[in-house]
Design a protein around this motif. Structure first.
Motif, mmCIF file in Angstrom:
data_model
loop_
_atom_site.group_PDB
_atom_site.id
_atom_site.type_symbol
_atom_site.label_atom_id
_atom_site.label_comp_id
_atom_site.label_asym_id
_atom_site.label_seq_id
_atom_site.Cartn_x
_atom_site.Cartn_y
_atom_site.Cartn_z
ATOM 1 N N TYR A 134 28.530 48.876 68.888
ATOM 2 C CA TYR A 134 27.944 49.169 67.588
ATOM 3 C C TYR A 134 28.971 49.722 66.605
ATOM 4 C CZ TYR A 134 23.993 49.091 70.840
ATOM 5 O OH TYR A 134 23.113 48.747 71.831
ATOM 6 N N ALA A 135 30.053 48.986 66.376
ATOM 7 C CA ALA A 135 31.064 49.410 65.399
ATOM 8 C C ALA A 135 30.434 49.429 64.010
ATOM 9 C CB ALA A 135 32.251 48.462 65.438
ATOM 10 N N LYS A 136 30.703 50.494 63.254
ATOM 11 C CA LYS A 136 30.047 50.633 61.952
ATOM 12 C C LYS A 136 31.023 50.948 60.816
ATOM 13 C CE LYS A 136 26.552 53.277 59.454
ATOM 14 N NZ LYS A 136 25.673 54.468 59.468
ATOM 15 N N THR A 137 31.730 52.072 60.928
ATOM 16 C CA THR A 137 32.494 52.591 59.798
ATOM 17 C C THR A 137 33.984 52.584 60.098
ATOM 18 O OG1 THR A 137 30.659 54.064 59.259
ATOM 19 C CG2 THR A 137 32.785 54.553 58.241
ATOM 20 N N GLU A 138 34.779 52.029 59.164
ATOM 21 C CA GLU A 138 36.231 52.101 59.263
ATOM 22 C C GLU A 138 36.785 52.698 57.980
ATOM 23 O OE1 GLU A 138 35.345 48.561 61.998
ATOM 24 O OE2 GLU A 138 34.878 48.923 59.903
ATOM 25 N N HIS A 139 37.835 53.488 58.130
ATOM 26 C CA HIS A 139 38.471 54.050 56.931
ATOM 27 C C HIS A 139 39.882 54.508 57.264
ATOM 28 C CE1 HIS A 139 37.993 58.244 58.361
ATOM 29 N NE2 HIS A 139 36.804 57.871 58.782
ATOM 30 N N ASN A 140 40.665 54.756 56.234
ATOM 31 C CA ASN A 140 41.983 55.357 56.414
ATOM 32 C C ASN A 140 41.827 56.798 56.877
ATOM 33 O OD1 ASN A 140 43.169 53.028 55.470
ATOM 34 N ND2 ASN A 140 43.574 53.822 53.419
ATOM 35 N N GLU A 141 42.818 57.270 57.616
ATOM 36 C CA GLU A 141 42.867 58.681 57.978
ATOM 37 C C GLU A 141 43.998 59.363 57.202
ATOM 38 O OE1 GLU A 141 41.818 61.346 59.279
ATOM 39 O OE2 GLU A 141 39.869 60.595 59.958
ATOM 40 N N VAL A 142 44.274 60.611 57.524
ATOM 41 C CA VAL A 142 45.172 61.426 56.691
ATOM 42 C C VAL A 142 46.619 60.937 56.722
ATOM 43 C CG1 VAL A 142 46.129 63.741 56.377
ATOM 44 C CG2 VAL A 142 43.694 63.458 56.917
ATOM 45 N N ALA A 143 47.147 60.679 57.903
ATOM 46 C CA ALA A 143 48.560 60.303 57.999
ATOM 47 C C ALA A 143 48.769 58.862 57.554
ATOM 48 C CB ALA A 143 49.049 60.480 59.434
ATOM 49 N N PRO A 144 49.942 58.541 57.021
ATOM 50 C CA PRO A 144 50.237 57.141 56.720
ATOM 51 C C PRO A 144 50.111 56.291 57.982
ATOM 52 C CG PRO A 144 51.921 58.594 55.817
ATOM 53 C CD PRO A 144 51.060 59.442 56.691
ATOM 54 N N ALA A 145 49.529 55.102 57.851
ATOM 55 C CA ALA A 145 49.353 54.150 58.963
ATOM 56 C C ALA A 145 48.274 54.587 59.944
ATOM 57 C CB ALA A 145 50.671 53.916 59.703
ATOM 58 N N GLN A 146 47.517 55.637 59.622
ATOM 59 C CA GLN A 146 46.471 56.130 60.526
ATOM 60 C C GLN A 146 45.097 55.730 60.011
ATOM 61 O OE1 GLN A 146 45.880 60.401 60.769
ATOM 62 N NE2 GLN A 146 45.533 60.307 62.976
ATOM 63 N N HIS A 147 44.203 55.378 60.941
ATOM 64 C CA HIS A 147 42.877 54.890 60.578
ATOM 65 C C HIS A 147 41.848 55.382 61.590
ATOM 66 C CE1 HIS A 147 45.159 52.171 57.966
ATOM 67 N NE2 HIS A 147 45.931 51.962 59.031
ATOM 68 N N GLU A 148 40.572 55.069 61.292
ATOM 69 C CA GLU A 148 39.489 55.514 62.187
ATOM 70 C C GLU A 148 38.370 54.487 62.224
ATOM 71 O OE1 GLU A 148 36.056 58.707 61.679
ATOM 72 O OE2 GLU A 148 37.947 59.713 62.157
ATOM 73 N N LEU A 149 37.745 54.374 63.384
ATOM 74 C CA LEU A 149 36.525 53.584 63.553
ATOM 75 C C LEU A 149 35.445 54.479 64.136
ATOM 76 C CD1 LEU A 149 36.062 50.023 64.957
ATOM 77 C CD2 LEU A 149 34.717 51.890 65.897
#
Length: 573
Positions: A134-149
């Protein structure tokens, strides 16, 4: 050994193969997996919760623990990754001077997602949805090249299986886009590492969230009972929660830029803390009217301010209708923390229900129990800045544990009180507990040993030869300029400075090789892990400091690995 299908976690097709989630045990019945104890803990929390709900006349067949794990990760260009032996061998950079630009501007977190990353996220969603994740939300995170799902919440064992698939497919899909997904907790020094926030709650078979406080939490005695159980459980078993997130990678993250120190505390927010203070003092609590936020005269609609608040620095925070356990590392399975959460809260619930059952007035009995629990365990509640040095000192005054390293905390799993608790509820036998301590300590030592060997390999085969070549060319240039009667102060000075640093690098490399050999010869796993932490890691850090000091002084063509700036800002299309 034996495998047995977990019928609550459905089968799926992956790479043209039928995959069946299973439990795995030894020939003599000991659990060898993370699924079996997780399923056991889910049954334990269900029984304790069903029993507690009967106090309020609520009948349900089962209570499920539910989880939504937020997965953080880095994406780097594959060509750059392949040129870094440390990333290839260990998943993290063992050397690397800070980039001229890092995360200071916070523009990555609030900025647009780059096209190649967005294409990766879209493909990842598609692949995960095919598997029922059930993947839903993706976005950038704080550090450069860092992300979240972040996924939709699901039953804990299903969420655990799904998170394993998520990590696997992050790596697979990234390669299709010419990138590599890094799941190490601290792949880059000086910028945020990656965690995995474990959003945990309890729901009845009918879907009622037992951690929802309602409009007036003071009058919601069922919620207060479960809240008190969590507070009691977390305070009494700080060690088990810390142990559940212990790893060599996570040790680099806890207490760094982006995570609280290795101190377990609970954030409740102003409202719930006020409710508990009122109960503690024998007062009736009344909710305050919601505050209206008027942003403009007519254009923007009036907003109603939320009556709770948020704290991103707490390791264990109440966030509306769940607890967010933020100490997990990004590469970890979420099974371990949830095994411990389910078990310790179930134990606390059983103790509290024992005191309430048979009471003439259940609500009054709940208030009395909540008052006693809060007064006895309020030291674990902290709503302030968990990143501050002041909190570390305050936590020590409160008597809270600060288990800073994996070798320091893992042996506590075999503490008699923990062995007794886990045996009492059938989570682990004493033998299963002891084996896990030994295996995890061995894994820690092997991880640090591989990192030390990788650092020395890079140093002798690449870094020092590169430095030597640059110093040699500087020296040759200086000699030619002097022969021509031209001043060569710059070349001579720089060559001398780099040469002096290189001598210290070599000396520290020899020290690292020596202490690594000494640690590897220790037979006792606990002592070996301690030596790797206290001696080998310290020697690695001392070596890194000098290599990183030299890096900015060396011309680009003599550097034998991509820099932090190239890695963190290398995906621009």
């Amino acid at each position: 050994g034996y495998t047995a299908w977990d019928p609550t976690s459905y089968a799926f097709i992956k790479d043209d193969t039928l995959c069946i989630p299973t439990a795995f045990c030894s020939y003599t019945g000991e659990s060898l997996d993370k699924k079996t104890p997780l399923l056991r803990s889910m049954n334990v929390i269900s029984k304790a919760s069903v029993r507690a709900l009967k106090l309020f006349g609520i009948k349900t067949s089962r209570v499920q623990s539910t989880v939504g794990p937020e997965q953080e990760y880095f994406l780097v260009d594959k060509a750059l990754f392949d040129a870094r032996k440390d990333l290839v061998y260990t998943g993290r950079t063992l050397f690397g001077a800070a980039s001229p630009r890092g995360q200071e501007m916070e523009d990555h977190y609030f900025g647009m997602i780059k096209p190649r990353v967005r294409a990766f996220m879209k493909d990842l969603d598609t692949e995960l949805w095919k598997l029922g994740v059930y993947a839903k939300t993706e976005h950038n995170e704080v550090a450069p090249a860092q992300h979240e799902l972040a996924p939709i919440f699901s039953m804990t064992n299903i969420a655990t299986d799904h998170n394993q698939l998520t990590m696997e497919f992050m790596k697979k899909v990234a390669l299709r886009h010419g990138m590599v997904c890094l799941l190490h907790e601290k792949p880059f020094a000086g910028v945020n590492g990656s965690g995995k926030h474990n959003n945990w709650s309890l729901s009845t078979a009918e879907g009622k969230n037992l951690l929802s406080p309602s409009d007036n939490p003071y009058k919601n005695t069922q919620f207060l009972l479960f809240l008190a159980a969590v507070i009691k459980a977390v305070d009494e078993h700080q060690d088990l929660l810390r142990i559940s997130v212990a790893s060599a990678g996570n040790d680099h993250r806890l207490g760094a830029n982006e995570a609280p120190p290795a101190i377990v505390s609970i954030f409740l927010g102003t409202q719930l803390t006020d409710v508990l203070e009122a109960i503690s003092q024998g007062r009736v609590w009344e909710p305050k009217p919601a505050k209206a936020l008027k942003l403009s005269d007519e254009t923007v609609p009036t907003l109603m301010q939320d009556n709770t608040d948020r704290n991103r620095t707490s390791p264990f925070a109440f966030t509306g209708n769940k607890f967010e356990f933020r100490m997990l590392g990004s590469s970890a399975s979420v099974s371990g923390p949830n095994i411990m959460l389910n078990t310790i809260v179930a134990d606390a619930l059983n103790v509290l229900v024992d005191k309430i059952e048979g009471a003439d007035d259940v609500n009054e009995a709940v208030y009395a129990v909540v008052r006693d629990v809060y007064n006895a365990h309020k030291r674990i509640v902290f709503n302030g800045n968990g990143y501050s040095d002041e909190w570390v000192a305050e936590a020590a005054r409160r008597g809270l544990l600060n288990l800073k390293s994996t070798p320091e905390c893992l042996p506590l799993l075999a503490d008699p009180k923990n062995v007794e608790l886990l045996s009492k509820y059938g989570i682990f036998t004493p033998e299963e507990t002891t084996s896990r301590v030994n295996i995890l300590l061995e894994n820690y030592s092997k991880t640090i040993a591989i990192e030390a060997d990788a650092a020395l390999d890079m140093l002798y085969k690449d870094i020092l030869p590169g430095i030597e070549a640059y110093v040699s060319d500087l020296t040759k240039t200086a000699l030619r300029k002097k022969q021509a009667g031209i001043t060569a102060d710059f070349e001579s000075s720089l060559a001398g400075k780099i040469s002096d640093i290189a001598a210290e690098i070599y000396e520290r490399a020899e020290k690292l090789a020596y202490v690594k050999k000494e640690a590897g010869a220790i037979a006792c796993e606990k002592e070996k892990a301690t030596a790797y932490h206290e001696q080998v890691l310290a020697a690695m850090q001392a070596l890194r400091e000098k290599v990183d000091e030299a890096e900015p002084l060396i011309a680009q063509k003599y550097l034998t690995y991509p820099t932090y700036g190239q890695l963190l800002f290398g995906v621009n299309d």
